[in-house]
Design an enzyme around this catalytic site. Structure first.
Site, PDB file in Angstrom:
ATOM      1  N   ASP A 192       7.157   3.758   3.273  1.00 13.76           N
ATOM      2  CA  ASP A 192       7.362   4.820   4.269  1.00 13.76           C
ATOM      3  C   ASP A 192       8.830   4.786   4.701  1.00 13.76           C
ATOM      4  O   ASP A 192       9.698   5.313   4.003  1.00 13.76           O
ATOM      5  CB  ASP A 192       6.374   4.556   5.409  1.00 13.76           C
ATOM      6  CG  ASP A 192       6.360   5.627   6.479  1.00 13.76           C
ATOM      7  OD1 ASP A 192       6.671   6.778   6.172  1.00 13.76           O
ATOM      8  OD2 ASP A 192       6.030   5.312   7.632  1.00 13.76           O
ATOM      9  N   ASP A 201       0.822  -1.205   0.000  1.00 11.84           N
ATOM     10  CA  ASP A 201       0.000   0.000   0.000  1.00 11.84           C
ATOM     11  C   ASP A 201       0.857   1.257   0.000  1.00 11.84           C
ATOM     12  O   ASP A 201       0.618   2.188  -0.746  1.00 11.84           O
ATOM     13  CB  ASP A 201      -0.979  -0.004   1.197  1.00 11.84           C
ATOM     14  CG  ASP A 201      -0.315  -0.297   2.545  1.00 11.84           C
ATOM     15  OD1 ASP A 201       0.918  -0.505   2.599  1.00 11.84           O
ATOM     16  OD2 ASP A 201      -1.033  -0.310   3.565  1.00 11.84           O
ATOM     17  N   ASP A 231      -4.862   1.581   6.954  1.00 10.42           N
ATOM     18  CA  ASP A 231      -5.622   1.616   8.200  1.00 10.42           C
ATOM     19  C   ASP A 231      -5.003   2.527   9.247  1.00 10.42           C
ATOM     20  O   ASP A 231      -3.826   2.885   9.179  1.00 10.42           O
ATOM     21  CB  ASP A 231      -5.674   0.201   8.815  1.00 10.42           C
ATOM     22  CG  ASP A 231      -4.319  -0.204   9.418  1.00 10.42           C
ATOM     23  OD1 ASP A 231      -3.306  -0.152   8.695  1.00 10.42           O
ATOM     24  OD2 ASP A 231      -4.264  -0.527  10.614  1.00 10.42           O
TER      25      ASP A 231
HETATM   26  P1  IMP Z   1       7.581   0.987   6.137  1.00  9.62           P
HETATM   27  O1  IMP Z   1       8.074  -0.384   6.517  1.00  9.62           O
HETATM   28  O2  IMP Z   1       7.926   2.011   7.172  1.00  9.62           O
HETATM   29  O3  IMP Z   1       7.947   1.410   4.728  1.00  9.62           O
HETATM   30  O4  IMP Z   1       6.034   0.986   6.277  1.00  9.62           O
HETATM   31  C1  IMP Z   1       5.175   0.314   5.542  1.00  9.62           C
HETATM   32  C2  IMP Z   1       3.892   0.112   6.327  1.00  9.62           C
HETATM   33  O5  IMP Z   1       3.632   1.139   7.302  1.00  9.62           O
HETATM   34  C3  IMP Z   1       2.745   0.171   5.371  1.00  9.62           C
HETATM   35  O6  IMP Z   1       2.504  -1.078   4.769  1.00  9.62           O
HETATM   36  C4  IMP Z   1       1.615   0.617   6.263  1.00  9.62           C
HETATM   37  O7  IMP Z   1       1.031  -0.509   6.883  1.00  9.62           O
HETATM   38  C5  IMP Z   1       2.260   1.463   7.321  1.00  9.62           C
HETATM   39  N1  IMP Z   1       2.090   2.913   7.053  1.00  9.62           N
HETATM   40  C6  IMP Z   1       3.055   3.814   6.763  1.00  9.62           C
HETATM   41  N2  IMP Z   1       2.545   5.042   6.579  1.00  9.62           N
HETATM   42  C7  IMP Z   1       1.204   4.926   6.774  1.00  9.62           C
HETATM   43  C8  IMP Z   1       0.099   5.856   6.700  1.00  9.62           C
HETATM   44  O8  IMP Z   1       0.222   7.064   6.432  1.00  9.62           O
HETATM   45  N3  IMP Z   1      -1.134   5.328   6.949  1.00  9.62           N
HETATM   46  C9  IMP Z   1      -1.345   4.023   7.249  1.00  9.62           C
HETATM   47  N4  IMP Z   1      -0.348   3.126   7.301  1.00  9.62           N
HETATM   48  C10 IMP Z   1       0.916   3.567   7.073  1.00  9.62           C
HETATM   49 MG    MG Z   2       0.635  -2.292   5.662  1.00  7.04          MG
END
Ligand code: IMP
Ligand code: MG
Length: 188
Positions: free
Chosen positions: A103, A100, A159
């Site tokens: 981040d 999705d 979510d």
């Molecule tokens: P990463 O591992 O930090 O890249 O994060 C990925 C996961 O963090 C995504 O699959 C989401 O589940 C969650 N996430 C990051 N930013 C958001 C946001 O703005 N809204 C909801 N979920 C987020």
């Molecule tokens: Mg996720």
């Protein structure tokens, strides 16, 4: 649900138009003579997966993987948990991971490494949303739908504490719902 949204960031029609283009690019980038395995990360990618993949014309093998990068609240564990104790069959295959949102990059970095270790021929990734300013690890995706600023968004699969995933658009959650006295969005 709608009353909890500060404003719609990307509405459904804009998302679907963008997915037409993304699907066309994926169709033209991957050799149709080779098998392509698409692995969607659950739960967040379920709506993106359904709308994107129905626009792709080439044959696909489709699977899902459950991962969590946080403990369901607003604080990051900084670790990626694989919630399944198996992996889709990827040996010698080309793999496209769907998520999705990108981040910190930890989730896709960890999943990409795991799939490479399992013998995949190539591993690429495609995300609906890219918060490019938020990286904690050195990772970039191959395809993204939209780049967004550091706002906490929900809907279209995303979510907050497992809620709002079924909103048909991507919206910014009202700040008072997640951080009554805070100036920054929740870290996940
Ligand atoms: P990463 O591992 O930090 O890249 O994060 C990925 C996961 O963090 C995504 O699959 C989401 O589940 C969650 N996430 C990051 N930013 C958001 C946001 O703005 N809204 C909801 N979920 C987020
Ligand atoms: Mg996720």
């Amino acid at each position: 649900m709608h009353q909890d949204i500060e404003r719609i960031l990307i509405d459904q029609q804009v998302i679907l138009k963008r997915l037409d283009l993304l699907a066309a690019r994926i169709d033209s980038d991957f050799d149709p003579q080779r098998e392509l395995v698409v692995i969607a990360l659950l739960n967040g990618a379920f709506m993106f997966m359904a709308d994107l993949l129905r626009r792709i014309r080439r044959p696909l093998i489709i699977d899902c993987l459950r991962v969590a990068s946080y403990h369901g609240g607003t604080t990051s564990s900084g670790q990626v948990k694989f919630l399944d104790n198996w992996l889709p069959e990827v040996n010698q295959r080309d793999v496209l991971i769907l998520d999705d949102i990108l981040d910190s990059g930890r989730t896709l970095h960890a999943v990409t490494n795991r799939i490479k270790e399992s013998g995949a021929n190539s591993v690429k990734s495609c995300v609906l949303l890219d918060k490019q300013c938020q990286r904690a690890v050195d990772y970039e995706c191959d395809y993204h739908g939209f780049q967004i600023a550091n706002e906490f968004v929900v809907g279209y699969g995303l979510d907050y504490q497992e809620k709002y995933r079924n909103l048909p658009y991507v919206g910014i959650l009202k700040r008072e719902l997640f951080a009554p006295n805070s100036a920054s969005p929740p870290s996940v």
